[in-house]
Design an enzyme around this catalytic site. Structure first.
Site, mmCIF file in Angstrom:
data_model
loop_
_atom_site.group_PDB
_atom_site.id
_atom_site.type_symbol
_atom_site.label_atom_id
_atom_site.label_comp_id
_atom_site.label_asym_id
_atom_site.label_seq_id
_atom_site.Cartn_x
_atom_site.Cartn_y
_atom_site.Cartn_z
ATOM 1 N N ASN A 8 0.867 -1.167 0.000
ATOM 2 C CA ASN A 8 0.000 0.000 0.000
ATOM 3 C C ASN A 8 0.911 1.227 0.000
ATOM 4 O OD1 ASN A 8 -1.940 1.924 0.452
ATOM 5 N ND2 ASN A 8 -2.922 0.833 2.134
ATOM 6 N N ARG A 90 -2.165 -2.054 -3.775
ATOM 7 C CA ARG A 90 -3.459 -1.414 -3.609
ATOM 8 C C ARG A 90 -3.465 -0.138 -4.445
ATOM 9 N NH1 ARG A 90 -5.627 2.381 1.125
ATOM 10 N NH2 ARG A 90 -7.716 2.571 0.288
ATOM 11 N N HIS A 180 -13.001 1.567 -0.961
ATOM 12 C CA HIS A 180 -12.946 0.491 0.049
ATOM 13 C C HIS A 180 -13.458 -0.837 -0.486
ATOM 14 C CE1 HIS A 180 -13.467 3.648 3.519
ATOM 15 N NE2 HIS A 180 -12.185 3.407 3.307
ATOM 16 N N ARG A 241 -13.483 14.029 6.951
ATOM 17 C CA ARG A 241 -14.194 14.307 5.697
ATOM 18 C C ARG A 241 -15.676 14.557 5.972
ATOM 19 N NH1 ARG A 241 -12.147 9.102 2.541
ATOM 20 N NH2 ARG A 241 -10.321 9.034 3.887
ATOM 21 N N GLU A 384 -7.702 -6.355 4.029
ATOM 22 C CA GLU A 384 -7.511 -5.969 2.628
ATOM 23 C C GLU A 384 -6.232 -6.586 2.061
ATOM 24 O OE1 GLU A 384 -8.402 -2.051 4.285
ATOM 25 O OE2 GLU A 384 -9.088 -1.486 2.281
#
Ligand code: AMP
Length: 397
Positions: A8, A90, A180, A241, A384
């Site tokens: 990642n 990713r 996601h 956010r 993930e």
């Protein structure tokens, strides 16, 4: 026995997990931070709770990959580089180009990832850099990009189109892409396994509640709607956010505050809003909960808004699928906050779900609804990196 590394990459960081596949055993994981800054930090966890730390300047991602592989060898985690047969990266934005994870065999493949940077400027560029860095040092291994958006490419038009002039979609591809996806895909699969039913027969709502947060309606194993929008700014109230807002509020507030550049305002919506902006305390849910407990009104309201938006999206997605068999909580807040899970479900019992407080008092994979609940509710820690490693296995040469 092949070893696969899941990566990642951020603009100045590189997170990794090294797996033995297909056994799915993690043998090392870690992080390189502050790449390109005067001193970078390397952390590698391996063996029986062993931790290696190193501080030194690292110029760029290529050097970071070199140092990582050298350290993995020096620590005896791998004997030589050849043991690594696959790398999975990713990638945030796959646009309409990548409907599934894809092999990165050529420079053209990587260029396609970079070309999607206009949908995720902070992400796709460094991710393409990470892919190139591995390619240069390990040119012959299987290299796979795993996109946050791919899982959502099954959404129907009615879910992904915004109600704006159609040509904006046709000409510029302005639409909902979600994010996601790797996490939603993983927990939906786990949920079906735990229920002992084929995923094709299930309607599942997956709630990924972390610093970034999104909810997905998974019907028959396919994403049919998701809360994040054109970018990960949309949907739920998140750490910093805003989630969904009325677009005309942007113009109004730009006039009032004298902020002239739309990019500066979007930056506020991304980095100074959500739990942080509302509470004035922190973007971290634990801090917000603690402040609320101590009587901080803004923190209390921030918490209530967070729960409210999660409940509303769950209700929407019950309507979208005309039913639901299971609701899944995952990610930092979803996996760890017993209170958040309790409060979300407590407010939507009209739908026939009921939390079992004793079962809910967990941080691991578990059914947390009562035997009488019409909807099964699960806590399922996401993974993930494992999903990325599995995709490398599936797509390997
Ligand atoms: P993630 O982005 O998935 O790493 O999630 C980070 C978020 O999880 C932060 O807001 C943390 O405050 C939150 N989190 C982690 N542990 C807990 C906990 N025990 N209770 C509430 N929130 C938590």
């Amino acid at each position: 026995m092949s070893k696969t590394i899941a990566i990642n990459a951020g603009s100045s960081s590189l997170k990794f997990q090294l797996f033995i596949m297909p056994e799915e055993t993690v043998i090392a994981k870690g992080l390189i931070e502050r790449i390109g800054l005067p001193v970078a930090n390397v952390t590698i966890e391996y063996g029986d709770d062993e931790k290696f730390k190193l501080e030194k300047p690292i110029k760029n991602h290529e050097e970071a990959v070199e140092i990582l592989l050298e350290q993995l060898t020096a620590l005896g985690i791998i004997k030589n580089f050849d043991e690594i047969t696959g790398v999975g990266h990713r990638v945030v934005a796959g646009g309409e180009t990548f409907k599934d994870s894809a092999r990165m065999d050529t420079e053209e493949d990587i260029q396609k990832v970079e070309d999607l940077a206009e949908f995720a400027p902070l992400h796709n560029k460094p991710e393409a850099v990470g892919i190139r860095a591995f390619k240069k040092i390990l040119p012959d291994i299987t290299s796979v990009a795993v996109f946050d958006t791919s899982f959502h490419t099954t959404m129907p038009e009615k879910a992904y189109l915004y109600s704006v002039p159609y040509e904006y979609y046709e000409k510029y591809k302005g639409r909902r892409y979600g994010a996601h996806g790797t996490s939603h895909r993983y927990v939906a699969d786990r949920c079906a396994k735990l229920m002992g039913k084929p995923i094709e027969e299930l309607k599942i709502i997956t709630c990924h509640l972390g610093n970034g947060a999104s909810i997905t309606a998974v019907n028959g194993g396919k994403s049919v709607d998701t809360s994040m929008g054109f970018t990960p700014l949309g949907g739920l109230t998140m750490g910093s956010r805003s989630g969904d807002i009325d677009a005309s509020l942007v113009g109004f507030l730009m006039n009032k505050t004298g902020i002239n550049d739309i990019n500066d305002f979007v930056d506020i919506l991304n980095n100074k809003s959500g739990l942080l902006g509302l509470s004035g305390v922190s973007s971290d849910m634990r801090d917000v909960q603690n402040a609320a407990k101590q009587g901080n009104h803004r923190a209390q309201v921030a918490y209530e808004i967070f729960i409210d938006r999660v409940q509303k999206y769950i209700a929407q997605y019950i309507a979208v699928m005309n039913g639901v068999d299971a609701i899944v909580f995952t990610a930092g807040i979803g996996e760890n906050s017993v209170v958040v899970r309790h409060d979300v479900i407590e407010g939507i019992t009209f739908f026939g779900c009921e939390i079992d407080d004793e079962r809910n008092n967990v941080r691991h994979e578990a059914l947390i609804s009562s035997d009488d609940s019409k909807i099964a509710v699960y806590n399922i820690p996401t993974n993930e990196e494992l999903m990325i490693a599995r995709d490398v296995e599936r797509l390997k040469k």
